[in-house]
Design a protein around this motif. Structure first.
Motif, PDB file in Angstrom:
ATOM      1  N   ASP A  43      -1.824 -12.609  -8.011  1.00  5.64           N
ATOM      2  CA  ASP A  43      -1.018 -11.791  -8.918  1.00  5.64           C
ATOM      3  C   ASP A  43       0.351 -11.485  -8.322  1.00  5.64           C
ATOM      4  OD1 ASP A  43      -3.030 -11.624 -10.861  1.00  5.64           O
ATOM      5  OD2 ASP A  43      -3.989  -9.946  -9.827  1.00  5.64           O
ATOM      6  N   VAL A  44       0.453 -11.581  -6.997  1.00 11.14           N
ATOM      7  CA  VAL A  44       1.711 -11.329  -6.292  1.00 11.14           C
ATOM      8  C   VAL A  44       1.883 -12.391  -5.212  1.00 11.14           C
ATOM      9  CG1 VAL A  44       1.732  -8.832  -6.713  1.00 11.14           C
ATOM     10  CG2 VAL A  44       0.571  -9.743  -4.686  1.00 11.14           C
ATOM     11  N   ASP A  45       3.095 -12.469  -4.667  1.00 12.30           N
ATOM     12  CA  ASP A  45       3.386 -13.456  -3.624  1.00 12.30           C
ATOM     13  C   ASP A  45       3.005 -12.969  -2.236  1.00 12.30           C
ATOM     14  OD1 ASP A  45       4.649 -15.235  -5.487  1.00 12.30           O
ATOM     15  OD2 ASP A  45       6.400 -13.904  -5.457  1.00 12.30           O
ATOM     16  N   VAL A  46       3.177 -11.667  -1.997  1.00 10.32           N
ATOM     17  CA  VAL A  46       2.998 -11.143  -0.639  1.00 10.32           C
ATOM     18  C   VAL A  46       2.605  -9.672  -0.712  1.00 10.32           C
ATOM     19  CG1 VAL A  46       5.447 -10.506  -0.424  1.00 10.32           C
ATOM     20  CG2 VAL A  46       4.108 -10.976   1.646  1.00 10.32           C
ATOM     21  N   GLY A  47       1.862  -9.229   0.294  1.00 10.23           N
ATOM     22  CA  GLY A  47       1.452  -7.830   0.355  1.00 10.23           C
ATOM     23  C   GLY A  47       1.813  -7.201   1.685  1.00 10.23           C
ATOM     24  N   PHE A  48       2.101  -5.909   1.654  1.00 12.99           N
ATOM     25  CA  PHE A  48       2.389  -5.120   2.862  1.00 12.99           C
ATOM     26  C   PHE A  48       1.373  -3.987   2.901  1.00 12.99           C
ATOM     27  CE2 PHE A  48       6.204  -7.297   1.706  1.00 12.99           C
ATOM     28  CZ  PHE A  48       6.866  -7.579   2.890  1.00 12.99           C
ATOM     29  N   VAL A  49       0.505  -3.985   3.918  1.00  9.83           N
ATOM     30  CA  VAL A  49      -0.629  -3.060   3.900  1.00  9.83           C
ATOM     31  C   VAL A  49      -0.744  -2.298   5.214  1.00  9.83           C
ATOM     32  CG1 VAL A  49      -1.936  -4.408   2.214  1.00  9.83           C
ATOM     33  CG2 VAL A  49      -2.205  -4.889   4.652  1.00  9.83           C
ATOM     34  N   GLU A  50      -1.415  -1.144   5.113  1.00  9.50           N
ATOM     35  CA  GLU A  50      -1.563  -0.266   6.271  1.00  9.50           C
ATOM     36  C   GLU A  50      -3.009  -0.032   6.672  1.00  9.50           C
ATOM     37  OE1 GLU A  50      -0.836   3.824   3.840  1.00  9.50           O
ATOM     38  OE2 GLU A  50       0.427   2.072   3.485  1.00  9.50           O
ATOM     39  N   SER A  57       0.848  -1.183   0.000  1.00 11.17           N
ATOM     40  CA  SER A  57       0.000   0.000   0.000  1.00 11.17           C
ATOM     41  C   SER A  57       0.889   1.241   0.000  1.00 11.17           C
ATOM     42  CB  SER A  57      -0.969  -0.015   1.179  1.00 11.17           C
ATOM     43  OG  SER A  57      -0.283  -0.239   2.388  1.00 11.17           O
ATOM     44  N   THR A  58       0.302   2.380  -0.274  1.00 10.22           N
ATOM     45  CA  THR A  58       1.055   3.563  -0.707  1.00 10.22           C
ATOM     46  C   THR A  58       2.165   3.993   0.229  1.00 10.22           C
ATOM     47  OG1 THR A  58      -0.991   4.289  -1.766  1.00 10.22           O
ATOM     48  CG2 THR A  58       0.789   5.887  -1.596  1.00 10.22           C
ATOM     49  N   THR A  59       1.866   4.150   1.509  1.00 10.14           N
ATOM     50  CA  THR A  59       2.881   4.634   2.438  1.00 10.14           C
ATOM     51  C   THR A  59       4.054   3.668   2.527  1.00 10.14           C
ATOM     52  OG1 THR A  59       1.251   5.851   3.750  1.00 10.14           O
ATOM     53  CG2 THR A  59       3.340   5.331   4.820  1.00 10.14           C
ATOM     54  N   LEU A  60       3.753   2.381   2.673  1.00 12.22           N
ATOM     55  CA  LEU A  60       4.813   1.388   2.784  1.00 12.22           C
ATOM     56  C   LEU A  60       5.582   1.244   1.480  1.00 12.22           C
ATOM     57  CD1 LEU A  60       2.927  -1.329   4.847  1.00 12.22           C
ATOM     58  CD2 LEU A  60       4.717   0.208   5.642  1.00 12.22           C
ATOM     59  N   GLY A  61       4.862   1.263   0.369  1.00 11.66           N
ATOM     60  CA  GLY A  61       5.500   1.072  -0.921  1.00 11.66           C
ATOM     61  C   GLY A  61       6.407   2.219  -1.322  1.00 11.66           C
ATOM     62  N   ASN A  62       6.107   3.416  -0.843  1.00 10.12           N
ATOM     63  CA  ASN A  62       6.904   4.573  -1.221  1.00 10.12           C
ATOM     64  C   ASN A  62       7.961   4.966  -0.204  1.00 10.12           C
ATOM     65  OD1 ASN A  62       5.803   5.834  -3.845  1.00 10.12           O
ATOM     66  ND2 ASN A  62       3.937   5.391  -2.694  1.00 10.12           N
ATOM     67  N   TYR A  63       7.768   4.612   1.070  1.00 16.37           N
ATOM     68  CA  TYR A  63       8.659   5.150   2.096  1.00 16.37           C
ATOM     69  C   TYR A  63       9.432   4.104   2.887  1.00 16.37           C
ATOM     70  CZ  TYR A  63       5.918   9.281   1.034  1.00 16.37           C
ATOM     71  OH  TYR A  63       5.318  10.314   0.367  1.00 16.37           O
ATOM     72  N   ILE A  64       9.040   2.829   2.829  1.00 19.69           N
ATOM     73  CA  ILE A  64       9.738   1.803   3.608  1.00 19.69           C
ATOM     74  C   ILE A  64      10.305   0.686   2.730  1.00 19.69           C
ATOM     75  CG2 ILE A  64       9.475   0.033   5.387  1.00 19.69           C
ATOM     76  CD1 ILE A  64       9.567   2.841   6.472  1.00 19.69           C
ATOM     77  N   LEU A  65       9.464   0.087   1.907  1.00 23.08           N
ATOM     78  CA  LEU A  65       9.893  -1.085   1.134  1.00 23.08           C
ATOM     79  C   LEU A  65      11.075  -0.819   0.203  1.00 23.08           C
ATOM     80  CD1 LEU A  65       8.806  -3.987   1.291  1.00 23.08           C
ATOM     81  CD2 LEU A  65       7.215  -2.331   2.251  1.00 23.08           C
ATOM     82  N   PRO A  66      11.170   0.326  -0.464  1.00 23.45           N
ATOM     83  CA  PRO A  66      12.327   0.521  -1.350  1.00 23.45           C
ATOM     84  C   PRO A  66      13.667   0.394  -0.630  1.00 23.45           C
ATOM     85  CG  PRO A  66      10.634   2.124  -1.861  1.00 23.45           C
ATOM     86  CD  PRO A  66      10.195   1.431  -0.601  1.00 23.45           C
ATOM     87  N   TYR A  67      13.776   0.915   0.587  1.00 23.47           N
ATOM     88  CA  TYR A  67      15.019   0.813   1.339  1.00 23.47           C
ATOM     89  C   TYR A  67      15.276  -0.624   1.778  1.00 23.47           C
ATOM     90  CZ  TYR A  67      14.735   5.902   1.575  1.00 23.47           C
ATOM     91  OH  TYR A  67      14.661   7.227   1.264  1.00 23.47           O
ATOM     92  N   LEU A  68      14.212  -1.313   2.202  1.00 21.35           N
ATOM     93  CA  LEU A  68      14.376  -2.711   2.601  1.00 21.35           C
ATOM     94  C   LEU A  68      14.795  -3.580   1.420  1.00 21.35           C
ATOM     95  CD1 LEU A  68      11.437  -3.485   5.068  1.00 21.35           C
ATOM     96  CD2 LEU A  68      13.862  -3.867   5.478  1.00 21.35           C
TER      97      LEU A  68
END
Length: 324
Positions: free
Chosen positions: A142-149, A100-111
């Motif tokens: 469509d994907v293996d895993v999701g990260f949601v807020e 989801s947007t916050t995680l996808g833009n601010y956390i996951l890229p660094y991880l």
């Protein structure tokens, strides 16, 4: 100017040797370089760190307080170097992720970036949507895993587990009268304010509406936007205030472009989650990535700014040290 790692290394060397001369020899630098770095550090910290007795430098109360912190920081950096140099080229495969947007833009890229340093042969594909659509993609394989807020539908074929906590804060521009406050008093400060909201389907918007409850009747929404960056620009332009994740505003808050205020009287913390299908056949690459992501759960301060590669690397170093 920010405190540098080199300044802390020089401070530690002086503290351990009690002399500039001995510290310079230990670090293979000139005495003038040691003296200059120490003076700059003391100036940045607003006071002396040593009491001078002849040629000896003895830690004062401020110096004794700083020493263990400085050692911890330099140790973390050393651990980071170890983490990043221990490459495992045997793991391969592909991982498809939706966030989801916050995680996808601010956390996951660094991880993902840090994970790729350790496992360069694993291909990682990240898609970013709002919580509602992210859950749909996981459900439809469509994907293996999701990260949601945001809140989930509770579908029986989706399993979820807690990741770490986030907190929503009110965001205003630096010239807004609210910027002089330390908190947002929802009973006093809500009246007369224009609001910019995230779009319908956004996890952030859902949490705001749920937690505000009866107060939503007083929220004057003047526009809705589909991305937190657009919302922040709207606030910066003076179009209104908003409520966003503390994870999304770190750089703006640190630079004084925007002000984040915790909401007094309301619990605005939310649980971020990892979701998968119950029948997922997990690959070795995905299992390793999820284990890697567990580093976020060691952060017990939900207010910490995690949308920074440097602070994330610090967490990774702590995680590495705990595993040894």
């Amino acid at each position: 100017m920010s405190i540098t790692l080199r300044q802390l290394e020089i401070f530690i060397a002086v503290a351990e040797t009690a002399q500039v001369t001995k510290a310079s020899k230990k670090l293979f630098v000139t005495q003038s370089a040691v003296s200059m770095a120490l003076a700059e550090l003391e100036n940045q910290l607003g006071g002396s760190l040593f009491d001078r007795h002849g040629r000896s430098l003895l830690l004062n109360a401020r110096g004794r307080f700083l020493l263990p912190l400085a050692k911890d920081i330099t140790c973390q950096v050393s651990n980071i170097e170890n983490i990043m140099s221990e490459r495992n080229d045997t793991l391969d495969g592909a991982i498809d992720i939706v966030a989801s947007t916050t995680l996808g833009n601010y956390i996951l890229p660094y991880l993902i970036g840090a994970f790729k340093r350790v496992h360069p042969n694993v291909h990682v594909n990240l898609l970013v949507y709002n919580t509602r659509y992210a859950e749909k993609m996981v459900l439809e394989k469509d994907v293996d895993v999701g990260f949601v807020e945001g809140p989930l539908s509770g579908h029986s074929e989706i399993q979820e587990r807690d990741w770490f906590e986030d907190e929503l804060v009110v965001l205003c521009g630096p010239t807004d009268p609210l910027a002089h406050n330390e908190v947002f008093n929802i009973d006093k400060d809500l009246k007369g304010k224009k609001w910019i909201m995230r779009e319908s389907g956004s996890g952030t918007a859902a949490v705001v509406r749920e937690r505000f409850g009866k107060y939503m009747e007083q929220v004057n929404v003047v526009m809705e936007m589909g991305h937190p960056e657009a919302v922040k620009k709207g606030v910066e332009s003076g179009a209104g205030i908003t409520c966003l994740s503390a994870l999304s505003i770190c750089r703006e808050a640190e630079n004084g472009w925007l002000k984040g205020l915790k909401i007094e009287g309301l619990n605005m913390k939310r649980q971020l989650r990892i979701i998968q299908r119950t029948d997922l056949d997990m690959s070795d690459a995905l299992a390793e990535f999820l284990s890697f992501c567990d580093v976020m759960t060691i952060c017990d301060d939900s207010g910490i700014c995690l949308s920074s590669p440097w602070k994330l690397q610090s967490l990774l170093a702590r995680h590495s040290a705990m595993k040894k």
